[in-house]
Design a protein around this motif. Sequence first.
Motif, PDB file in Angstrom:
ATOM      1  N   ASP A 262       0.820  -1.287   0.071  1.00  0.00           N
ATOM      2  CA  ASP A 262       0.191  -0.056  -0.043  1.00  0.00           C
ATOM      3  C   ASP A 262       0.612   1.196   0.052  1.00  0.00           C
ATOM      4  N   LEU A 263       1.146   1.801  -1.102  1.00  0.00           N
ATOM      5  CA  LEU A 263       1.931   2.716  -1.310  1.00  0.00           C
ATOM      6  C   LEU A 263       1.300   4.243  -0.853  1.00  0.00           C
ATOM      7  N   ARG A 264       0.065   4.123  -0.449  1.00  0.00           N
ATOM      8  CA  ARG A 264      -0.283   5.639  -0.230  1.00  0.00           C
ATOM      9  C   ARG A 264       0.163   6.063   0.913  1.00  0.00           C
ATOM     10  N   THR A 265       0.818   5.419   1.897  1.00  0.00           N
ATOM     11  CA  THR A 265       1.443   5.825   3.006  1.00  0.00           C
ATOM     12  C   THR A 265       2.394   6.903   2.546  1.00  0.00           C
ATOM     13  N   LEU A 266       3.042   6.808   1.467  1.00  0.00           N
ATOM     14  CA  LEU A 266       3.863   7.651   1.076  1.00  0.00           C
ATOM     15  C   LEU A 266       3.461   9.101   0.765  1.00  0.00           C
ATOM     16  N   GLN A 267       2.210   9.360   0.745  1.00  0.00           N
ATOM     17  CA  GLN A 267       1.457  10.581   0.603  1.00  0.00           C
ATOM     18  C   GLN A 267       1.639  11.694   2.111  1.00  0.00           C
ATOM     19  N   TYR A 268       2.078  10.829   3.058  1.00  0.00           N
ATOM     20  CA  TYR A 268       2.367  11.474   4.274  1.00  0.00           C
ATOM     21  C   TYR A 268       3.957  12.193   4.372  1.00  0.00           C
ATOM     22  N   PRO A 269       4.006  13.448   4.106  1.00  0.00           N
ATOM     23  CA  PRO A 269       5.482  13.719   4.082  1.00  0.00           C
ATOM     24  C   PRO A 269       6.446  13.344   5.105  1.00  0.00           C
ATOM     25  N   MET A 270       5.910  13.444   6.305  1.00  0.00           N
ATOM     26  CA  MET A 270       6.928  12.727   7.471  1.00  0.00           C
ATOM     27  C   MET A 270       7.311  11.491   7.437  1.00  0.00           C
ATOM     28  N   PHE A 271       6.201  10.733   6.993  1.00  0.00           N
ATOM     29  CA  PHE A 271       6.510   9.186   6.762  1.00  0.00           C
ATOM     30  C   PHE A 271       7.641   8.976   5.658  1.00  0.00           C
TER      31      PHE A 271
END
Length: 294
Positions: A262-271
């Motif tokens: 699930d690459l949508r987590t990369l949408q969070y800048p801090m992550f």
Amino acid sequence: MSHTTIDQNQNVVRAVPILISFLIAGFIGLFSETALNMALGNLMQEFDVVSSTVQWITTGYLLTMGILIPVTALLIQWLTTRQLFITSVLFSIAGVVLSGMAPTFNVLLLGRIVQAIGTGLLIPLMFHTVLIIFPIEKRGLIMGAVGLVMMSAPAVGPAASGLIIEVLSWNWILWFILPFLLFTLVYGYIYVQNVTILTKPKIDVLSIILSTLGFGGIVYGFSVAGHQGWASLIVIAALAIGLSSLIVFAIRQFKIDNPMLDLRTLQYPMFTLALLSVMATFMIILSTMILYQF
């Protein structure tokens, strides 16, 4: 530290013993990643191979992990926590024994690949399990402990192996690891519990192929560039195949209903920033170790 939680089936989960099992197994797996680096010179003499060949002891290990870690994200949804943990430790034990008794370099390399399969299965499972069994308010502390293991184990490997080969043969680096793996197998068999819900999603074979080509191509390309040269057709082809496969893989993950990752987590800048920081740190540590291995 004492802590228990309740899983989805209302069973009491003994979180600390599970964490201990993963920390020991994870430390040994990542320790093994660099443990033979200081013995590469000895291996060149014993097996009569050149430096570009003997480096596959480390490259093969990293290549196997690079291919298998993304696939493990799918396996976690198909196999129970105990099944994956026991399987990973058994692979590690088999790889250590095979490498330690290797009569030829090819057998040694095969043993290292088998051992890397165990580590590749374990690391994603460790992160996944820890985030499930501990509540949010404790995750910072626990992830700090996990991070300490991941950062210290590859750094300790060359130092410890250097001391061992001063008085013993390179095989003893592996025999030193074996008792810890056997202990982890028994301890984990007793204490590791099933804490995940098996959803058994549809397997997207194309995603697995793209992931394998992508991560495998990138790791292979960077690995052989040292002796082939960056202008080598092999290096350029490996990096081109790897990069293009990863791009197609990423696009596909956003389009299918059950993505492999699930690459949508990369949408969070801090992550994303934290992920890039960890990647850079590991690249610096591992590349520095390679420079000082001979």
